[in-house]
Design a protein around this motif. Structure first.
Motif, mmCIF file in Angstrom:
data_model
loop_
_atom_site.group_PDB
_atom_site.id
_atom_site.type_symbol
_atom_site.label_atom_id
_atom_site.label_comp_id
_atom_site.label_asym_id
_atom_site.label_seq_id
_atom_site.Cartn_x
_atom_site.Cartn_y
_atom_site.Cartn_z
ATOM 1 N N THR A 1 -5.296 -8.114 -4.403
ATOM 2 C CA THR A 1 -4.899 -8.046 -2.994
ATOM 3 C C THR A 1 -4.253 -6.701 -2.692
ATOM 4 O O THR A 1 -4.531 -6.089 -1.665
ATOM 5 C CB THR A 1 -3.919 -9.179 -2.647
ATOM 6 O OG1 THR A 1 -4.519 -10.424 -2.976
ATOM 7 C CG2 THR A 1 -3.548 -9.163 -1.177
ATOM 8 N N THR A 2 -3.409 -6.232 -3.595
ATOM 9 C CA THR A 2 -2.768 -4.934 -3.415
ATOM 10 C C THR A 2 -3.812 -3.828 -3.370
ATOM 11 O O THR A 2 -3.739 -2.921 -2.545
ATOM 12 C CB THR A 2 -1.763 -4.661 -4.544
ATOM 13 O OG1 THR A 2 -0.788 -5.699 -4.565
ATOM 14 C CG2 THR A 2 -1.062 -3.321 -4.357
ATOM 15 N N ARG A 3 -4.802 -3.919 -4.251
ATOM 16 C CA ARG A 3 -5.853 -2.906 -4.284
ATOM 17 C C ARG A 3 -6.652 -2.899 -2.982
ATOM 18 O O ARG A 3 -6.960 -1.847 -2.422
ATOM 19 C CB ARG A 3 -6.778 -3.154 -5.479
ATOM 20 C CG ARG A 3 -7.568 -1.944 -5.881
ATOM 21 C CD ARG A 3 -8.338 -2.109 -7.178
ATOM 22 N NE ARG A 3 -7.742 -3.000 -8.136
ATOM 23 C CZ ARG A 3 -8.284 -4.149 -8.554
ATOM 24 N NH1 ARG A 3 -9.457 -4.526 -8.075
ATOM 25 N NH2 ARG A 3 -7.698 -4.910 -9.441
ATOM 26 N N LYS A 4 -6.969 -4.085 -2.458
ATOM 27 C CA LYS A 4 -7.703 -4.175 -1.189
ATOM 28 C C LYS A 4 -6.865 -3.627 -0.033
ATOM 29 O O LYS A 4 -7.385 -2.946 0.851
ATOM 30 C CB LYS A 4 -8.106 -5.621 -0.907
ATOM 31 C CG LYS A 4 -9.190 -6.127 -1.810
ATOM 32 C CD LYS A 4 -9.514 -7.582 -1.513
ATOM 33 C CE LYS A 4 -10.519 -8.139 -2.487
ATOM 34 N NZ LYS A 4 -10.771 -9.564 -2.233
ATOM 35 N N CYS A 5 -5.579 -3.921 -0.037
ATOM 36 C CA CYS A 5 -4.685 -3.400 1.000
ATOM 37 C C CYS A 5 -4.621 -1.883 0.942
ATOM 38 O O CYS A 5 -4.635 -1.212 1.977
ATOM 39 C CB CYS A 5 -3.286 -3.973 0.845
ATOM 40 S SG CYS A 5 -3.145 -5.717 1.198
ATOM 41 N N LEU A 6 -4.555 -1.352 -0.259
ATOM 42 C CA LEU A 6 -4.489 0.096 -0.434
ATOM 43 C C LEU A 6 -5.773 0.745 0.067
ATOM 44 O O LEU A 6 -5.732 1.751 0.784
ATOM 45 C CB LEU A 6 -4.266 0.427 -1.911
ATOM 46 C CG LEU A 6 -4.189 1.892 -2.271
ATOM 47 C CD1 LEU A 6 -3.035 2.567 -1.555
ATOM 48 C CD2 LEU A 6 -4.062 2.061 -3.763
ATOM 49 N N ALA B 1 0.827 -1.204 0.000
ATOM 50 C CA ALA B 1 0.000 0.000 0.000
ATOM 51 C C ALA B 1 0.863 1.256 0.000
ATOM 52 O O ALA B 1 0.600 2.207 -0.753
ATOM 53 C CB ALA B 1 -0.926 0.001 1.212
ATOM 54 N N ILE B 2 1.916 1.275 0.789
ATOM 55 C CA ILE B 2 2.783 2.447 0.872
ATOM 56 C C ILE B 2 3.530 2.662 -0.439
ATOM 57 O O ILE B 2 3.677 3.793 -0.904
ATOM 58 C CB ILE B 2 3.757 2.318 2.061
ATOM 59 C CG1 ILE B 2 2.968 2.403 3.367
ATOM 60 C CG2 ILE B 2 4.835 3.383 2.006
ATOM 61 C CD1 ILE B 2 3.761 2.024 4.598
ATOM 62 N N ARG B 3 3.989 1.589 -1.064
ATOM 63 C CA ARG B 3 4.705 1.720 -2.333
ATOM 64 C C ARG B 3 3.806 2.269 -3.429
ATOM 65 O O ARG B 3 4.234 3.103 -4.224
ATOM 66 C CB ARG B 3 5.292 0.379 -2.760
ATOM 67 C CG ARG B 3 6.488 -0.040 -1.946
ATOM 68 C CD ARG B 3 6.984 -1.413 -2.359
ATOM 69 N NE ARG B 3 7.609 -1.407 -3.659
ATOM 70 C CZ ARG B 3 8.908 -1.186 -3.866
ATOM 71 N NH1 ARG B 3 9.698 -0.972 -2.838
ATOM 72 N NH2 ARG B 3 9.403 -1.194 -5.083
ATOM 73 N N VAL B 4 2.565 1.814 -3.484
ATOM 74 C CA VAL B 4 1.631 2.308 -4.491
ATOM 75 C C VAL B 4 1.372 3.797 -4.270
ATOM 76 O O VAL B 4 1.355 4.591 -5.219
ATOM 77 C CB VAL B 4 0.318 1.500 -4.475
ATOM 78 C CG1 VAL B 4 -0.754 2.165 -5.319
ATOM 79 C CG2 VAL B 4 0.569 0.078 -4.967
ATOM 80 N N LEU B 5 1.173 4.200 -3.021
ATOM 81 C CA LEU B 5 0.930 5.614 -2.729
ATOM 82 C C LEU B 5 2.174 6.477 -2.948
ATOM 83 O O LEU B 5 2.093 7.560 -3.523
ATOM 84 C CB LEU B 5 0.455 5.772 -1.279
ATOM 85 C CG LEU B 5 -0.965 5.311 -0.988
ATOM 86 C CD1 LEU B 5 -1.228 5.352 0.511
ATOM 87 C CD2 LEU B 5 -1.965 6.158 -1.738
ATOM 88 N N ALA B 6 3.318 6.008 -2.486
ATOM 89 C CA ALA B 6 4.538 6.812 -2.539
ATOM 90 C C ALA B 6 5.063 6.995 -3.958
ATOM 91 O O ALA B 6 5.482 8.085 -4.338
ATOM 92 C CB ALA B 6 5.620 6.179 -1.672
ATOM 93 N N TYR B 7 5.053 5.929 -4.736
ATOM 94 C CA TYR B 7 5.643 5.986 -6.064
ATOM 95 C C TYR B 7 4.615 6.220 -7.161
ATOM 96 O O TYR B 7 4.982 6.443 -8.319
ATOM 97 C CB TYR B 7 6.423 4.708 -6.363
ATOM 98 C CG TYR B 7 7.568 4.476 -5.408
ATOM 99 C CD1 TYR B 7 8.560 5.430 -5.237
ATOM 100 C CD2 TYR B 7 7.654 3.304 -4.678
ATOM 101 C CE1 TYR B 7 9.611 5.228 -4.356
ATOM 102 C CE2 TYR B 7 8.706 3.088 -3.796
ATOM 103 C CZ TYR B 7 9.679 4.056 -3.650
ATOM 104 O OH TYR B 7 10.714 3.842 -2.777
#
Length: 59
Positions: free
Chosen positions: A49-54, A26-32
């Protein structure tokens, strides 16, 4: 449906993804500003899964 950051056991008793993997995705998707499927290679998470975590992380 709620999606938590805790690792759960599957039917075979193996632990799933760790909370560190989920939060890092989640942090990597938001940060980058990268797409959700980009973290698949690095963290071994699927796009959904990444989308749900985000979504959970942002809430």
């Amino acid at each position: 449906m709620t999606f938590n950051f805790f690792a759960k056991k599957d039917a075979l008793g193996k632990l799933g993804l760790s909370s560190l993997q989920k939060c890092t995705a989640a942090i990597r998707v938001l940060a980058y500003g990268i797409a959700a499927d980009t973290v698949d290679e690095y963290l071994r998470l699927g796009e959904s899964t990444t989308r749900k975590c985000l979504e959970n992380f942002v809430e």
